[in-house]
Write a protein that holds these residues in place. Structure first.
Motif, PDB file in Angstrom:
ATOM      1  N   UNK A   1     -42.777   2.489  11.436  1.00  0.00           N
ATOM      2  CA  UNK A   1     -41.759   1.605  11.912  1.00  0.00           C
ATOM      3  C   UNK A   1     -40.858   2.375  12.648  1.00  0.00           C
ATOM      4  N   UNK A   2     -40.431   3.640  12.372  1.00  0.00           N
ATOM      5  CA  UNK A   2     -39.554   4.473  13.167  1.00  0.00           C
ATOM      6  C   UNK A   2     -40.074   4.920  14.272  1.00  0.00           C
ATOM      7  N   UNK A   3     -41.570   5.292  14.352  1.00  0.00           N
ATOM      8  CA  UNK A   3     -42.323   5.501  15.635  1.00  0.00           C
ATOM      9  C   UNK A   3     -42.247   4.476  16.487  1.00  0.00           C
ATOM     10  N   UNK A   4     -42.337   3.313  16.137  1.00  0.00           N
ATOM     11  CA  UNK A   4     -42.582   1.754  16.867  1.00  0.00           C
ATOM     12  C   UNK A   4     -41.313   1.668  17.584  1.00  0.00           C
ATOM     13  N   UNK A   5     -39.958   1.893  16.988  1.00  0.00           N
ATOM     14  CA  UNK A   5     -38.668   1.855  17.158  1.00  0.00           C
ATOM     15  C   UNK A   5     -38.324   2.732  18.444  1.00  0.00           C
ATOM     16  N   UNK A   6     -38.772   3.994  18.406  1.00  0.00           N
ATOM     17  CA  UNK A   6     -38.696   4.809  19.288  1.00  0.00           C
ATOM     18  C   UNK A   6     -39.465   4.405  20.576  1.00  0.00           C
ATOM     19  N   UNK A   7     -40.706   4.068  20.443  1.00  0.00           N
ATOM     20  CA  UNK A   7     -41.629   3.455  21.504  1.00  0.00           C
ATOM     21  C   UNK A   7     -40.923   2.256  22.253  1.00  0.00           C
ATOM     22  N   UNK A   8     -40.587   1.194  21.218  1.00  0.00           N
ATOM     23  CA  UNK A   8     -40.104  -0.015  21.912  1.00  0.00           C
ATOM     24  C   UNK A   8     -38.568   0.334  22.813  1.00  0.00           C
ATOM     25  N   UNK A   9     -37.910   1.170  21.976  1.00  0.00           N
ATOM     26  CA  UNK A   9     -36.451   1.596  22.832  1.00  0.00           C
ATOM     27  C   UNK A   9     -36.883   2.233  23.977  1.00  0.00           C
ATOM     28  N   UNK A  10     -37.502   3.242  23.969  1.00  0.00           N
ATOM     29  CA  UNK A  10     -37.914   3.911  25.317  1.00  0.00           C
ATOM     30  C   UNK A  10     -38.792   3.125  26.583  1.00  0.00           C
ATOM     31  N   UNK A  11     -39.526   2.475  25.992  1.00  0.00           N
ATOM     32  CA  UNK A  11     -40.266   1.583  27.006  1.00  0.00           C
ATOM     33  C   UNK A  11     -39.385   0.465  27.541  1.00  0.00           C
ATOM     34  N   UNK A  12     -38.621  -0.128  26.810  1.00  0.00           N
ATOM     35  CA  UNK A  12     -37.462  -1.426  27.368  1.00  0.00           C
ATOM     36  C   UNK A  12     -36.548  -0.644  27.981  1.00  0.00           C
ATOM     37  N   UNK A  13     -35.971   0.233  27.672  1.00  0.00           N
ATOM     38  CA  UNK A  13     -34.523   0.692  28.214  1.00  0.00           C
ATOM     39  C   UNK A  13     -34.904   1.661  29.445  1.00  0.00           C
ATOM     40  N   UNK A  14     -36.013   2.268  29.610  1.00  0.00           N
ATOM     41  CA  UNK A  14     -36.146   3.458  30.855  1.00  0.00           C
ATOM     42  C   UNK A  14     -37.222   2.841  31.653  1.00  0.00           C
TER      43      UNK A  14
END
Length: 289
Positions: free
Chosen positions: A19-32
């Motif tokens: 879940x932590x890895x998915x949070x990093x991925x989703x945040x990076x993809x959506x934000x940047x």
């Protein structure tokens, strides 16, 4: 802690880190990336293209496309392959919906190349964390696994072909070579970062195990890890006593499962792990030549 509690704790820990890895991925993809209209590979990239062209929320298209792929994968690859993938897809869909509601503008304005780098690092780190704990984000991983079952094309090459095709498709929407270049930069940064996090997890390793409970360990590795075990005769030079040595060749991402299994059976076992340049034969690469 009994055996069932120990296994339950390991599962909980794995899923928490996934879940932590998915949070990093989703945040990076959506934000940047998404907010800068930069297309990546995978189903996330296809969902972004659909969003740019139709304004359908990425979470909806991401979930729908993965659901269709999972239905096919269950029939072809079996339910065991898909359990953690289903979990990853559901969590990722929820995270994309959450970040999509609150992040509408790029966190770094006017710097698309810098967004590529930061977004690629976050996404690559997220995927690497997910992979090291036997998780999956679905998408092109599923396609590659299905292709690999019937064709002599490696998983890495299949994913690369799929991702390059998706990124190149952004030209239809934006008519911009620059967008394609940004997408390729993201893919390169993600791949490098993912490899750094995994630290060669997909490479092959050789494990030597010295234990009095060698028979039980060998049986469990055969059944639970689905890897072959060779037993060699040895002798402890100090004790002058005969010893059995288990030799296992495995993928690097299987080492954690093997170590956990050995620790469960014999916490006092002696284990040596080494990287190998190449392993060829059934279950590994085809013999060269």
């Amino acid at each position: 802690m009994n055996l069932n509690s120990h296994k339950a704790w390991i599962e909980i820990k794995d899923y928490t880190i996934i879940v932590f890895g998915l949070v990093l991925y989703a945040f990076g993809w959506t934000s940047f990336l998404l907010t800068n209209e930069i297309t990546t590979g995978g189903i996330a990239g296809v969902s972004a293209l659909i969003f740019f062209g139709t304004k359908i929320p990425v979470a909806i298209s991401y979930f729908t496309l993965n659901a269709l792929l999972l239905i096919a994968a269950i029939r072809i690859l079996g339910i065991q392959f898909c359990i953690r993938t289903i979990f990853g897809v559901i969590v990722m869909t929820l995270l994309l919906s959450f970040f999509g509601m609150y992040i509408k503008e790029p966190l770094i304005t006017g710097e698309p190349f810098m967004s590529c780098i930061i977004g690629g690092i976050l996404c690559g780190a997220g995927i690497g964390i997910v992979f090291t704990h036997n998780g999956s984000t679905g998408g092109t991983d599923i396609i590659a696994a299905m292709i690999n079952k019937y064709k002599e094309i490696s998983l890495g090459r299949s994913i690369l072909y799929c991702d390059f095709l998706i990124i190149s498709s952004s030209y239809v929407l934006f008519h911009s070579i620059e967008k394609i270049v940004f997408g390729i930069v993201v893919m390169a940064v993600m791949t490098y970062t993912c490899d750094m996090v995994i630290n060669g997890v997909r490479r092959s390793i050789q494990i030597l195990i010295f234990s009095e409970k060698y028979e039980e360990i060998a049986d469990r590795i055969n059944k639970d890890i689905n890897r072959g075990v060779t037993i060699l005769d040895g002798m402890g030079w100090y004790s002058k006593q005969p010893k059995k040595v288990l030799v296992i060749l495995a993928k690097r991402n299987e080492s954690l499962s093997i170590f956990r299994l050995v620790k469960e059976i014999d916490p006092h076992a002696f284990i040596s792990q080494s990287n190998v340049v190449g392993v060829y034969g059934e279950g590994f690469d085809k013999i060269k030549g």
